[in-house]
Write a protein that holds these residues in place. Structure first.
Motif, PDB file in Angstrom:
ATOM      1  N   PRO A 256      73.764  -8.371   0.092  1.00 31.19           N
ATOM      2  CA  PRO A 256      73.856  -9.292  -1.041  1.00 31.19           C
ATOM      3  C   PRO A 256      73.686  -8.555  -2.367  1.00 31.19           C
ATOM      4  N   GLU A 257      74.250  -9.129  -3.426  1.00 41.37           N
ATOM      5  CA  GLU A 257      74.168  -8.514  -4.756  1.00 41.37           C
ATOM      6  C   GLU A 257      72.724  -8.314  -5.206  1.00 41.37           C
ATOM      7  N   THR A 258      71.845  -9.165  -4.721  1.00 44.78           N
ATOM      8  CA  THR A 258      70.449  -9.100  -5.172  1.00 44.78           C
ATOM      9  C   THR A 258      69.625  -8.064  -4.412  1.00 44.78           C
ATOM     10  N   ASN A 259      70.204  -7.457  -3.378  1.00 42.82           N
ATOM     11  CA  ASN A 259      69.519  -6.352  -2.699  1.00 42.82           C
ATOM     12  C   ASN A 259      69.679  -5.079  -3.525  1.00 42.82           C
ATOM     13  N   LEU A 260      68.652  -4.260  -3.534  1.00 47.62           N
ATOM     14  CA  LEU A 260      68.708  -3.023  -4.317  1.00 47.62           C
ATOM     15  C   LEU A 260      68.463  -1.798  -3.447  1.00 47.62           C
ATOM     16  N   SER A 261      69.200  -0.747  -3.772  1.00 43.50           N
ATOM     17  CA  SER A 261      68.964   0.572  -3.195  1.00 43.50           C
ATOM     18  C   SER A 261      68.993   1.580  -4.335  1.00 43.50           C
ATOM     19  N   VAL A 262      68.339   2.711  -4.129  1.00 48.28           N
ATOM     20  CA  VAL A 262      68.283   3.748  -5.163  1.00 48.28           C
ATOM     21  C   VAL A 262      68.507   5.105  -4.509  1.00 48.28           C
ATOM     22  N   THR A 263      69.405   5.894  -5.093  1.00 47.37           N
ATOM     23  CA  THR A 263      69.581   7.267  -4.626  1.00 47.37           C
ATOM     24  C   THR A 263      68.683   8.190  -5.443  1.00 47.37           C
ATOM     25  N   VAL A 264      68.218   9.247  -4.800  1.00 46.19           N
ATOM     26  CA  VAL A 264      67.342  10.222  -5.454  1.00 46.19           C
ATOM     27  C   VAL A 264      67.880  11.623  -5.185  1.00 46.19           C
TER      28      VAL A 264
ATOM     29  N   PHE B 144      65.701  -0.822  -0.518  1.00 48.67           N
ATOM     30  CA  PHE B 144      64.625  -1.785  -0.730  1.00 48.67           C
ATOM     31  C   PHE B 144      64.967  -3.180  -0.205  1.00 48.67           C
ATOM     32  N   GLY B 145      66.221  -3.389   0.182  1.00 47.35           N
ATOM     33  CA  GLY B 145      66.606  -4.705   0.679  1.00 47.35           C
ATOM     34  C   GLY B 145      66.358  -5.783  -0.365  1.00 47.35           C
ATOM     35  N   ASP B 146      65.722  -6.869   0.063  1.00 50.62           N
ATOM     36  CA  ASP B 146      65.488  -7.993  -0.854  1.00 50.62           C
ATOM     37  C   ASP B 146      64.099  -7.965  -1.491  1.00 50.62           C
ATOM     38  N   SER B 147      63.479  -6.787  -1.521  1.00 49.79           N
ATOM     39  CA  SER B 147      62.103  -6.679  -2.023  1.00 49.79           C
ATOM     40  C   SER B 147      61.929  -7.172  -3.457  1.00 49.79           C
ATOM     41  N   PHE B 148      63.005  -7.094  -4.255  1.00 48.42           N
ATOM     42  CA  PHE B 148      62.873  -7.407  -5.677  1.00 48.42           C
ATOM     43  C   PHE B 148      63.395  -8.795  -6.055  1.00 48.42           C
ATOM     44  N   THR B 149      63.896  -9.547  -5.090  1.00 54.76           N
ATOM     45  CA  THR B 149      64.533 -10.823  -5.439  1.00 54.76           C
ATOM     46  C   THR B 149      63.570 -11.807  -6.097  1.00 54.76           C
ATOM     47  N   GLY B 150      62.299 -11.680  -5.790  1.00 59.13           N
ATOM     48  CA  GLY B 150      61.310 -12.570  -6.397  1.00 59.13           C
ATOM     49  C   GLY B 150      61.124 -12.349  -7.886  1.00 59.13           C
ATOM     50  N   LEU B 151      61.679 -11.245  -8.404  1.00 61.54           N
ATOM     51  CA  LEU B 151      61.556 -10.956  -9.835  1.00 61.54           C
ATOM     52  C   LEU B 151      62.636 -11.647 -10.659  1.00 61.54           C
ATOM     53  N   ILE B 152      63.676 -12.116  -9.996  1.00 59.56           N
ATOM     54  CA  ILE B 152      64.795 -12.747 -10.698  1.00 59.56           C
ATOM     55  C   ILE B 152      64.349 -14.077 -11.301  1.00 59.56           C
ATOM     56  N   GLY B 153      64.814 -14.322 -12.524  1.00 52.73           N
ATOM     57  CA  GLY B 153      64.451 -15.558 -13.208  1.00 52.73           C
ATOM     58  C   GLY B 153      63.384 -15.319 -14.259  1.00 52.73           C
TER      59      GLY B 153
END
Length: 279
Positions: free
Chosen positions: A158-166, A38-47
């Motif tokens: 970066p730590e704020t990038n997310l990936s998920v295994t399925v 997902f890369g940095d798709s979720f960084t806007g949720l931080i805070g």
């Protein structure tokens, strides 16, 4: 939303071990079916979020039920103790108290009957599905679709990038959710929402798409609900969210913080997996 999916070749598995930034924290097999980046798709949720929750199809009990608010306060108290002393993750007596609060919370949600084919995101989802359906912890659920999802961080990102295994447990069973409503029960659902969205992305690769996802949780994040609903709408999937409580703040590791912490709920609930479970 943006993402990249890497899938194993037919009849094979994808070895993600060389890609993991923290392999010691990856519990279970590193041989998977898909890796969703997902890369940095979720960084806007931080805070902290000040956004308004959608009203349609979103129920947060603690907004109107004092007993639900008290229960969330108790969970936060336990979580703060765990955060201060991580050895409590291995204290089964302490974790039992957490588990029993989850049981009480799910009974509060019984006013709104669960709907849909149960999807359990292993490991903790196996526990919460049974709590949500008011079943024995070792119950076998004939129509349950179990999927192994692992949120992880990759080398060089970066730590704020997310990936998920399925990893699919049963591809034939997975097909039963195509065009159907599904019930996705987890202790926090969503936090970032990455695991649930990875499930949808990976299922789409196999030509499978539910028509609606009914989320059922003890807690959720305000920003997660808004983000997940928007992403699902883009893919033509409806959604509902039923939760005992909510949190409006995520830290940089995508854990709930502020006055509605839950610590690592999955690590707590691992003590209460069905006795027949094999990782």
């Amino acid at each position: 939303m943006k993402y990249q999916i890497i899938s194993a070749k037919p009849g094979e598995k994808l070895d993600v071990l060389p890609l993991l930034k923290y392999p010691q924290d990856f519990h279970g097999s590193t041989q998977v079916d898909h890796l969703v980046k997902f890369g940095d798709s979720f960084t806007g949720l931080i805070g902290k979020s000040k956004a308004d929750l959608p009203k349609d199809g979103v129920i947060i009990l603690e907004h109107d039920v004092n007993e639900a608010k008290k229960l969330m306060d108790k969970i936060n108290d336990l979580a703060q103790q765990i955060i201060a002393d991580s050895t409590k993750y291995d204290d089964q007596g302490f974790c039992r108290e957490y588990f029993e609060l989850a049981r009480v919370g799910y009974r509060m949600l019984d006013k709104y009957p669960p709907v849909g084919i149960p999807i359990s995101l292993e490991r903790a989802g196996l526990v919460t599905t049974r709590l949500a359906l008011n079943l024995d912890k070792d119950a076998v659920i004939d129509n349950e679709v179990a999927v192994v999802t692992k949120r992880t961080h990759l080398i060089g990102e970066p730590e704020t990038n997310l990936s998920v295994t399925v990893q699919w447990r049963d591809r034939e069973k997975l097909k039963t959710i195509d065009g159907q409503e599904i019930l996705l029960s987890d202790f926090v659902n969503p936090a970032s929402g990455s695991s649930g969205l990875a499930l949808v992305v990976a299922a789409k690769e196999l030509g499978v798409k539910p028509i609606q996802i009914n989320h059922r949780s003890i807690s959720c994040t305000r920003q997660g609900v808004i983000f997940v609903r928007k992403a699902l709408q883009e893919w033509g999937i409806s959604s509902t969210f039923y939760s005992v409580g909510e949190c409006d703040e995520l830290n940089e590791m995508y854990y709930l913080t502020g006055g509605r912490a839950v610590a690592d709920a999955g690590h707590v609930l691992r003590h209460f997996l069905p006795k027949w479970y094999i990782m």
